[in-house]
Design a protein around this motif. Structure first.
Motif, PDB file in Angstrom:
ATOM      1  N   ASN A   1       0.876  -1.160   0.000  1.00 17.34           N
ATOM      2  CA  ASN A   1       0.000   0.000   0.000  1.00 17.34           C
ATOM      3  C   ASN A   1       0.917   1.214   0.000  1.00 17.34           C
ATOM      4  OD1 ASN A   1       0.938   0.049   2.659  1.00 17.34           O
ATOM      5  ND2 ASN A   1      -1.032  -0.522   3.540  1.00 17.34           N
ATOM      6  N   PHE A   2       0.383   2.395   0.285  1.00 10.93           N
ATOM      7  CA  PHE A   2       1.223   3.583   0.234  1.00 10.93           C
ATOM      8  C   PHE A   2       0.785   4.573   1.293  1.00 10.93           C
ATOM      9  CE2 PHE A   2       2.941   7.580  -1.286  1.00 10.93           C
ATOM     10  CZ  PHE A   2       4.189   7.203  -1.749  1.00 10.93           C
TER      11      PHE A   2
ATOM     12  N   LEU B   1       4.129   9.459   4.860  1.00 13.99           N
ATOM     13  CA  LEU B   1       5.534   9.041   4.838  1.00 13.99           C
ATOM     14  C   LEU B   1       6.158   9.223   3.462  1.00 13.99           C
ATOM     15  CD1 LEU B   1       5.397   5.715   6.911  1.00 13.99           C
ATOM     16  CD2 LEU B   1       6.084   8.001   7.705  1.00 13.99           C
ATOM     17  N   GLY B   2       5.301   9.244   2.436  1.00 11.56           N
ATOM     18  CA  GLY B   2       5.815   9.320   1.077  1.00 11.56           C
ATOM     19  C   GLY B   2       6.489   8.046   0.630  1.00 11.56           C
ATOM     20  N   ARG B   3       6.139   6.946   1.285  1.00  9.35           N
ATOM     21  CA  ARG B   3       6.768   5.656   1.011  1.00  9.35           C
ATOM     22  C   ARG B   3       5.723   4.554   0.987  1.00  9.35           C
ATOM     23  NH1 ARG B   3      11.208   5.349   5.594  1.00  9.35           N
ATOM     24  NH2 ARG B   3      11.488   3.285   4.717  1.00  9.35           N
TER      25      ARG B   3
ATOM     26  N   GLY C   1      12.175  -0.871   1.393  1.00 10.52           N
ATOM     27  CA  GLY C   1      12.080   0.545   1.702  1.00 10.52           C
ATOM     28  C   GLY C   1      10.714   0.991   2.191  1.00 10.52           C
ATOM     29  N   CYS C   2       9.978   0.086   2.795  1.00 10.93           N
ATOM     30  CA  CYS C   2       8.647   0.414   3.302  1.00 10.93           C
ATOM     31  C   CYS C   2       8.754   1.160   4.630  1.00 10.93           C
ATOM     32  CB  CYS C   2       7.819  -0.860   3.511  1.00 10.93           C
ATOM     33  SG  CYS C   2       7.489  -1.765   1.981  1.00 10.93           S
ATOM     34  N   GLY C   3       7.819   2.065   4.858  1.00  7.94           N
ATOM     35  CA  GLY C   3       7.787   2.807   6.101  1.00  7.94           C
ATOM     36  C   GLY C   3       6.914   2.167   7.163  1.00  7.94           C
TER      37      GLY C   3
END
Length: 168
Positions: free
Chosen positions: A79-80, A84-86, A121-123
């Motif tokens: 998901n997004f 966070l922009g990530r 690179g997930c937040g």
């Protein structure tokens, strides 16, 4: 042939699902739904899963095996987070067969997905849990998961989904 991922638990390996695993994935989905008393809601078929997972690549599945036999799975997708922009990693379903619970396999699947989230690179790494599932809630809290009590999940499906789309 899929590569087996060795784990810290003796005789337990993980592997990413392949198209040949469709019937196994559907079986695990139905076993999970039965446990959650939601089997009547399962409309997934092998063909739907084949298209969604292996043609459209809408989600991924990791299979847990004990001595080479499948005993559980985790189905997840990205998901997004705009804040966070990530991207994030969202766990849709995690299931370990009853006879294999309490051996650390569920935690192992979560740890693997957390590692994957970091590598990608997930937040965030998140999932939902049914309110009545106290054992799962207690387990999730024990690994540092925080309930998002201030949020309410909303869903539009079936006729309401079609009606909303027709408003465009």
């Amino acid at each position: 042939m899929n590569v087996k991922i060795e784990t810290r638990i003796e005789d337990v390996t993980l592997r990413l699902a392949e198209e040949k695993d469709i019937s196994l994935i559907l079986r695990f989905i139905k076993e999970l739904a039965d446990y959650e008393e939601l089997l009547h809601e399962v409309v997934a078929t092998e063909e739907i899963l084949r298209e969604s997972l292996f043609e459209r690549k809408a989600a991924e599945v990791v299979i847990a095996e004990f001595k080479g036999e499948p005993v559980g799975f985790a189905l997840f997708f990205h998901n997004f987070s705009t804040f966070l922009g990530r991207p994030g990693l969202y766990l849709e379903d995690l299931y370990v067969q009853p006879q294999m619970r309490g051996k650390g396999i569920g935690k192992l699947l979560l740890a693997y997905l957390a590692k994957l989230a970091i590598e990608r690179g997930c937040g965030r790494f998140e999932w939902w849990c049914l309110d009545w599932n106290k054992s799962s809630i207690d387990f999730y809290k024990s690994i540092g998961a925080i309930p998002m009590d201030e949020w309410t999940v909303y869903r539009v499906c079936d006729k309401a989904l079609v009606d909303l789309a027709e408003e465009f």
